[in-house]
Design an enzyme around this catalytic site. Structure first.
Site, short mmCIF file in Angstrom:
data_model
loop_
_atom_site.label_atom_id
_atom_site.label_comp_id
_atom_site.label_asym_id
_atom_site.label_seq_id
_atom_site.Cartn_x
_atom_site.Cartn_y
_atom_site.Cartn_z
N CYS A 155 3.55 -27.66 -34.37
CA CYS A 155 4.29 -27.31 -35.58
C CYS A 155 4.79 -28.57 -36.29
O CYS A 155 4.73 -28.68 -37.51
CB CYS A 155 5.45 -26.39 -35.22
N CYS A 166 8.90 -22.09 -32.27
CA CYS A 166 9.03 -22.76 -33.56
C CYS A 166 8.79 -21.79 -34.72
O CYS A 166 7.71 -21.22 -34.86
CB CYS A 166 8.03 -23.91 -33.62
#
Length: 367
Positions: A104, A200
């Site tokens: 991410c 995330c």
């Protein structure tokens, strides 16, 4: 604080949390031209009870209003699904345990967001990560954050030199209690907001229930290395190496731990005792290498983390080819897990690393 005199236009990734809030407030206080961006990166079920995106966006907007900066809400959901979430599901399907926060950062926060910010005329981006950056002879070095309990350099190891050049980490020299104190001084609504611990951008939700929405499950046996059945698992993807909780194995003796997964037989191999030999590894092979400096580190002696917050482990780096390397540890390491990241350090400098593929123990059996 790592800025240069001509870096005046900074766009901050405002997540709605205390760290990014203080980051923006500090930069504004120091006289920089600051704007905020809230990244919306998940849409599949953003109305359910576990998804905090709406509240986080409200908090980010409130913070921007108090600080006195503009904020944009930018949607990267398609990119997240394609670059991060698809990989996340692929790895779980293969019996590995991925770290989506690492990807991410590399693909969303320091690629999509960075590209957006540069397109908006920003000189650099800032995030609330607990990491530091130093420039030596024109080279940008990623360093551990001073708060060793919060250091997030592990999650940033896939950043390339061009990404580091455009990024700053104002909290890298601070400890978390100081950040909370500053948030209160700035009268930020996030001052007492708890830290996020979920996947995330997806939030904190029951992991098993979430994963079942996307991947088929297949119950099977829990067995000892000798082949004795001691329980039943609900799907290999729900377990990770070294896991103790949630196994549901009764009886006397020491606690049970996950030692391996046999994908061919759909069996979860478990052992008794934290110090069982099958839980320890002397070496690993990693691929998909990524380094933070213009030149990859030479083969030799370094330290390594194979999971977040573990103590640095002395090791030797040996390259097997351009994309693959072996790490040999001075001391056996506990529950080294394929799919996780092995991150190399030279003192405080984060050099990069790779994705753990195999270890010297047969932890993912496919034949």
């Amino acid at each position: 604080m790592n800025t240069t005199a001509n870096t005046t236009n900074i766009i901050v990734g405002l997540s709605g949390g205390v760290d990014s809030s203080v980051t923006a407030a500090l930069l504004k206080q120091q006289g920089y031209q600051v704007r905020g961006v809230f990244m919306q990166n998940w849409e599949d079920d953003d109305n359910d009870e576990y998804c905090s995106i709406k509240q986080d966006s409200f908090d980010a907007i409130a913070v921007a209003d108090i600080i006195g900066i503009d904020i944009d809400i930018v949607n990267f959901a398609a990119q997240y699904k394609d670059k991060v979430f698809a990989y996340f599901l692929q790895e779980y399907s293969a019996g590995r345990t991925p770290n989506p926060d690492v990807l991410c950062n590399a693909e969303i926060k320091f690629k999509c967001f960075l590209d957006y910010a540069v397109g908006q005329g920003a000189d650099t981006i800032a995030t609330g990560h607990y990491a530091r950056k130093e420039v030596r002879n024109g080279v940008h070095y990623l360093l551990k954050g001073l708060d060793r309990n919060k250091d997030q350099s592990y999650f940033l190891y896939r950043l390339k030199p061009f990404q580091l050049e455009r990024a700053i980490f104002p909290l890298g020299g601070l400890e978390k209690p100081e950040v909370r104190r500053l948030a209160a001084e700035f009268n930020l609504p996030t001052a007492a907001k708890k830290d996020s611990t979920g996947i995330c951008f997806i939030g904190e939700r029951p992991f098993r229930e979430f994963l079942q929405k996307y991947l088929p499950t297949d119950n099977g046996k829990m067995v000892t290395p000798e082949g004795k059945t001691v329980g039943e698992h609900v799907g290999l993807m729900f377990y990770t190496l070294g896991q103790r909780k949630g196994l549901g194995i009764g009886g006397a003796g020491e606690p049970w731990f996950v030692a391996a997964k046999d994908l061919t037989k759909n069996e979860l191999i478990v052992v008794q005792g934290h110090d069982h030999p099958l839980l320890y590894t002397r070496s690993l092979v990693m691929n998909d290498l990524s380094f933070t400096l213009p030149e990859r580190p030479k083969a030799g002696r370094y330290t390594c983390k194979t999971r977040y917050r573990m103590a640095d482990a002395p090791c030797e780096l040996r390259y097997l080819d351009d994309e693959t390397a072996e790490l040999v540890f001075d001391e056996p390491q506990w529950a080294v897990t394929p799919g996780q990241s092995a991150v190399l350090y030279d003192g405080d400098i984060c050099l990069g690393g790779g994705i753990i593929q195999t270890t010297d123990k047969p932890v993912i059996i496919t034949r």
